[in-house]
Design an enzyme around this catalytic site. Structure first.
Site, PDB file in Angstrom:
ATOM      1  N   GLU A   1       0.850  -1.194   0.000  1.00 38.43           N
ATOM      2  CA  GLU A   1       0.000   0.000   0.000  1.00 38.43           C
ATOM      3  C   GLU A   1       0.888   1.247   0.000  1.00 38.43           C
ATOM      4  O   GLU A   1       1.864   1.302   0.753  1.00 38.43           O
ATOM      5  CB  GLU A   1      -0.906   0.011   1.236  1.00 38.43           C
ATOM      6  CG  GLU A   1      -1.967   1.087   1.158  1.00 38.43           C
ATOM      7  CD  GLU A   1      -2.968   1.012   2.324  1.00 38.43           C
ATOM      8  OE1 GLU A   1      -4.092   1.484   2.150  1.00 38.43           O
ATOM      9  OE2 GLU A   1      -2.607   0.486   3.389  1.00 38.43           O
TER      10      GLU A   1
ATOM     11  N   GLU B   1      -7.073  -4.629  11.437  1.00 39.28           N
ATOM     12  CA  GLU B   1      -6.729  -5.330  10.199  1.00 39.28           C
ATOM     13  C   GLU B   1      -7.782  -6.372   9.851  1.00 39.28           C
ATOM     14  O   GLU B   1      -8.100  -6.584   8.674  1.00 39.28           O
ATOM     15  CB  GLU B   1      -5.352  -5.985  10.334  1.00 39.28           C
ATOM     16  CG  GLU B   1      -4.226  -5.032  10.709  1.00 39.28           C
ATOM     17  CD  GLU B   1      -4.198  -3.763   9.873  1.00 39.28           C
ATOM     18  OE1 GLU B   1      -4.438  -3.844   8.655  1.00 39.28           O
ATOM     19  OE2 GLU B   1      -3.931  -2.691  10.441  1.00 39.28           O
TER      20      GLU B   1
ATOM     21  N   HIS C   1     -10.701  -4.844   8.101  1.00 42.38           N
ATOM     22  CA  HIS C   1     -10.413  -4.551   6.694  1.00 42.38           C
ATOM     23  C   HIS C   1     -10.772  -5.713   5.769  1.00 42.38           C
ATOM     24  O   HIS C   1     -10.963  -5.499   4.560  1.00 42.38           O
ATOM     25  CB  HIS C   1      -8.923  -4.238   6.516  1.00 42.38           C
ATOM     26  CG  HIS C   1      -8.570  -2.803   6.706  1.00 42.38           C
ATOM     27  ND1 HIS C   1      -9.252  -1.780   6.089  1.00 42.38           N
ATOM     28  CD2 HIS C   1      -7.576  -2.213   7.423  1.00 42.38           C
ATOM     29  CE1 HIS C   1      -8.692  -0.624   6.422  1.00 42.38           C
ATOM     30  NE2 HIS C   1      -7.688  -0.862   7.237  1.00 42.38           N
TER      31      HIS C   1
ATOM     32  N   GLU D   1     -10.058   3.301   6.110  1.00 36.92           N
ATOM     33  CA  GLU D   1      -9.278   3.378   7.338  1.00 36.92           C
ATOM     34  C   GLU D   1     -10.143   3.829   8.521  1.00 36.92           C
ATOM     35  O   GLU D   1     -10.017   3.303   9.632  1.00 36.92           O
ATOM     36  CB  GLU D   1      -8.085   4.317   7.160  1.00 36.92           C
ATOM     37  CG  GLU D   1      -7.060   3.839   6.151  1.00 36.92           C
ATOM     38  CD  GLU D   1      -6.460   2.475   6.496  1.00 36.92           C
ATOM     39  OE1 GLU D   1      -6.588   2.028   7.651  1.00 36.92           O
ATOM     40  OE2 GLU D   1      -5.861   1.856   5.597  1.00 36.92           O
TER      41      GLU D   1
END
Length: 862
Positions: free
Chosen positions: A130, A304, A307, A326
């Site tokens: 990323e 995480e 996500h 985010e």
């Protein structure tokens, strides 16, 4: 110029022309066909795609060289490869592109990072892609909306451990020493979410699976870290997160297995590669840590995991919605902790005490920006991995949950995942789902909260009669002149009264606030309480002010508030008032010393200890600064002496005392701890605490290079080497400063975490004579970074950001420093990202100067 930039317009044009369906990524880490196997590797990527019409496009590759390239079996002209792009033409229809290239291992945590552990010479590699770094490892169409199924193979030494996004399907011997790992084809996702971890890792496979589809779980660590791995605790958090998210989002975990690799020298906190998470291995604790540190790690693990749904299953079309993925993960992680905790408010108190404070600080800098920023290219994207994107966005989502109701919010989220699984979306898709679920019009909400920068301030206005009864109550909303938006807020107003020596909530009212003044007639006729919180339960994103009686109550009795979230709101209000020069820094120091010892939220303890240190060191007028710093040091010594032996408070206070040490007498105390003399009962001086003590002895000039080298020999790990580099940088010695500066800004071979620790140690209070010449050197280095000269070309942004954020000299003569920096900013030719980071540093200096001047004025007026 951002290295190897890509614009949004270019990406949109490419996705209008083609749609990708499949990648086969063949990574060769054997070193057989490269000149130096420690420097470079080869990979071959084959991508299948369909072109909607004839056209020209390019494939992305940040490679040393492209060896071969074919389109539909026909060779392409590799001589056209330049500036990380290989251009070619296509006809309408289906195509297959294959590119073999040689790439460079990273030492800055981008692309494929390679690390050799000094503890045992074992090799460890991992990827970090990323936002657009997959092209450092394989040729690809590097943008989030060109999703594809991924098939990965890795050739590597047969005694290595290798994982990727898909489950391992088989391992084929290549030679006596090499094997080829084959991984299952995945569901479609974006190139930046490809993950590969390879090396001499130890893999711990959990006995229990997670989620409705029984996902296998594993944890990977370096061999030298394995003795410190608390796998059961990490697995427990992970499995709890699966349960919360699958129920809340109404969608089973979509990617099969779930591996978490804790990796060295990582330049971020963690990364949500599909089913192949990487995290900093400093989160495997080799020394005693407090409950706050465990909570922080749990939050990262849950962030995480969130996500996997928001970001991986459903992905933004372009990086304009970086904030949304985010922010959603930030909110979801705390939401999950609130569901898993015995006390639900504890998770939101932790969020308020740490993440939200970051948001408020970032939002008051000259570089602030709307949450929904205009990401015109990759350089803009890199500038926006900040407190607005993460913490403010999550705070605003919390306000949105309050606005539409939690049940409606989760219902909208479930519809969103069901409708857009494996696809790409924009903000409007989520808002539509939430509007349908809640029945509330969110168009105005979005305009206020997402498209305008700045933070509002909420103040209570009340009239009280002689009998102590409230005759009028209103909430006044203010906005900064630069960002004058007045927003609609959903807030709770809490009344707290002293009862049996405790501050206990006696009344709560939830209401909407809009415009400059909102009357709250429901509170008229009630007795004025000892404390009024107009953002009780921390529902909205706004700075809070207190009426005079409430402020007096807070200063005298913050330690008597039972609810951790109410205390968090109070701590935040006090710090905001200090930063805004409405509460003298000396008074804030006194408040922390009064309340920190009985604060039960260890996140609050550690946060306010750092804020108290900053207030004493930077925000007090020079005439009284040494006296306030001594009050801080001596107050911490008293609290440490009274702390419960072996407690988290004792450890936090011991660290704070080392940071506060002013003189050789205090240095003698902490040096004594190193050699076992007069150690507070119950305090274990383990390796990580030893490095904190040595850093601050070095700052005081009481730890020479021989002492630091001896400690590094005692701690023969990469962490020991990094901490030693930071301690050397802290020494008040011209030669040590010069060498540390060279490592930080001129040596391109210094790994990212070592460079960061050098930068952390370099700027220390009380070293103005040594640091003053480095102001000019800092500004010169910033110009070099803008031009991409020296080590700054093609390095990525992490090393640059470390230097610009941490090496800015914080000099006592703040006014003169500001004049120098302002004149330089007016004349310098800088990239937007470099200008932003330098400007943020000067903004903090200006804020500190305002605090000093306000305190001086208050003293003179008395």
């Amino acid at each position: 110029m951002f290295p190897d930039n890509l614009t949004r317009d270019e990406a949109m044009a490419r996705s209008a022309l083609i749609a990708t369906s499949h990648y086969r990524i063949e990574l060769d880490l054997s070193g057989r066909e490269v000149a130096d196997p420690a420097l470079t590797f080869r990979s071959t990527s084959t991508v299948r795609f369909r072109a909607e019409a004839p056209g020209s496009l390019h494939v992305d590759a940040i490679a040393d060289r492209v060896i071969t390239a074919t389109l539909d079996g026909e060779p392409l002209d590799t001589g056209r490869f330049a500036d990380s792009r290989l251009p070619f033409d296509v006809t309408a229809g289906d195509h297959e592109l294959t590119v073999t290239a040689e790439y460079r291992y990273s030492r800055a945590g981008l692309g494929l990072h390679r690390f050799v552990d000094p503890a045992d010479d074992r090799v460890y590699c991992y990827t970090q892609f990323e936002s657009a770094e997959a092209r450092r490892v394989f040729a690809c169409f590097e943008q989030p909306d060109l999703k594809a199924r991924m098939s990965v193979t890795v050739t590597a030494p047969q005694d290595w451990t290798v994982i990727s996004n898909g489950a391992e399907q088989g391992r084929v011997p290549v030679t006596e020493a090499l094997s080829r790992w084959e991984f299952a084809e995945t569901e479609p996702f974006s190139t930046y979410l490809v993950g590969i971890v390879a090396g001499e890792y130890r893999q711990v496979i959990a006995e229990e699976t997670a989620g409705k589809n029984a996902a296998p779980l594993s944890i990977l660590v370096r061999d030298s870290v394995l003795p410190h791995l608390d796998a059961d605790r990490i697995v427990e958090v992970t499995r709890g997160g699966f349960d919360v998210f699958e129920e809340a989002f109404g969608y089973p975990y979509p990617f099969g297995k779930y591996d978490q690799a804790f990796v060295p020298e990582y330049n971020m906190g963690a990364m949500e590669n599909v089913g192949c998470i990487v995290l900093r291995d400093s989160m495997i604790f080799r020394s005693r840590v407090t409950a706050a540190t465990y909570r922080e790690r749990a939050n990262v693990v849950l962030h995480e995991l969130a996500h996997m749904w928001f970001g991986d299953l459903v992905t933004m079309r372009w990086w304009d919605d970086l904030w949304l993925k985010e922010s959603f993960a930030e909110w979801a992680a705390t939401f999950a902790q609130s569901r898993l905790d015995a006390e639900p408010s504890q998770a939101w108190a932790t969020f308020c005490n740490k993440r939200k404070t970051w948001a408020y600080r970032q939002d008051q800098l000259s570089s602030t920006h709307p949450i929904a920023a205009d990401m015109i290219d990759l350089e803009a994207v890199e500038q926006n991995f900040d407190g607005i994107t993460y913490a403010k966005g999550a705070s605003v989502l919390r306000q949105l949950v309050a606005f539409v109701g939690e049940d409606a919010f989760l219902a909208g989220a479930r519809r969103y995942f069901a409708d857009h699984a494996y696809g790409n979306t924009e903000l409007s898709h989520l808002l539509t789902a939430l509007q349908q679920a809640s029945g509330r019009d969110l168009s105005g909400w979005s305009a206020q909260w997402l498209e305008q920068a700045g933070v509002n301030t909420l103040r209570p206005e009340l009239a009280v009669d002689d009998a102590g009864m409230i005759t009028r109550f209103a909430v006044r909303q203010e906005a900064p002149a630069e960002w004058p938006t007045l927003r609609d807020h959903r807030i709770a107003i809490g009344f707290y009264d002293l009862t049996d020596g405790r501050l206990v909530r006696s009344h709560r009212l939830e209401t909407d606030v809009s415009g400059e003044t909102t009357e709250v007639p429901e509170l008229a006729g009630r007795r004025q309480p000892d404390l009024i919180l107009i953002n009780d339960d921390d529902l909205t994103y706004a700075k809070l002010r207190l009426d005079p009686r409430s402020l007096s109550t807070l200063i005298d009795t913050i330690d008597r508030i039972d609810d951790p979230l109410a205390r968090a709101v109070c701590w935040g209000a006090a710090w905001d008032m200090c930063r805004d020069a409405e509460l003298p820094a000396a008074d804030y120091v006194a408040l922390v010393l009064r309340g920190v010892a009985v604060e039960s939220d260890l996140t609050a303890v550690e946060a306010v200890l750092l804020q108290g240190l900053r207030a004493a060191q930077e925000d007090t007028p020079l005439a009284v600064r040494e006296a306030v710093r001594r009050t801080w040091q001596d107050g911490l010594a008293g609290l440490l002496a009274a702390a419960e032996p072996g407690s988290d408070h004792q450890l936090a206070l011991a660290r704070a005392y080392a940071r506060a040490a002013l003189d050789p007498a205090a240095g003698a105390v902490i040096n004594g701890w190193l050699v076992g003399e007069d150690v507070p009962d119950g305090l274990v001086v383990d390796q990580d605490l030893r490095w904190i003590l040595i850093l601050h002895l070095a700052r005081l000039g009481l730890a020479d290079d021989a002492m630091i080298t001896a400690e590094q020999g005692r701690d023969n790990t990469i962490t020991g080497a990094e901490q030693a580099a930071g301690a050397r940088a802290a020494r008040p010695d011209p030669a040590a400063k010069a060498e540390s500066w060279r490592l930080a800004v001129a040596d391109g071979n210094v790994p990212n975490e070592t460079q960061r620790q050098v930068c952390v140690g370099f700027v220390q209070p009380g070293q103005d004579d040594l640091l003053r010449p480095y102001l000019a050197a800092y500004l010169e280095a910033a110009e070099q970074m803008s031009a991409g000269n020296g080590i700054w070309g093609g390095q990525g942004t992490s090393l640059r950001d470390n230097a610009l954020i941490l090496l800015y000299p914080r000099l006592e003569d703040t006014a003169e420093q500001l004049r120098t920096v302002d004149a330089w900013l007016a004349a310098a030719d800088l990239t937007p990202s470099v200008r932003r980071l330098v400007s943020e540093r000067r903004d903090e200096s200006e804020r500190s100067l305002r605090c000093q001047q306000a305190a001086e004025n208050a003293t003179q007026s008395r």
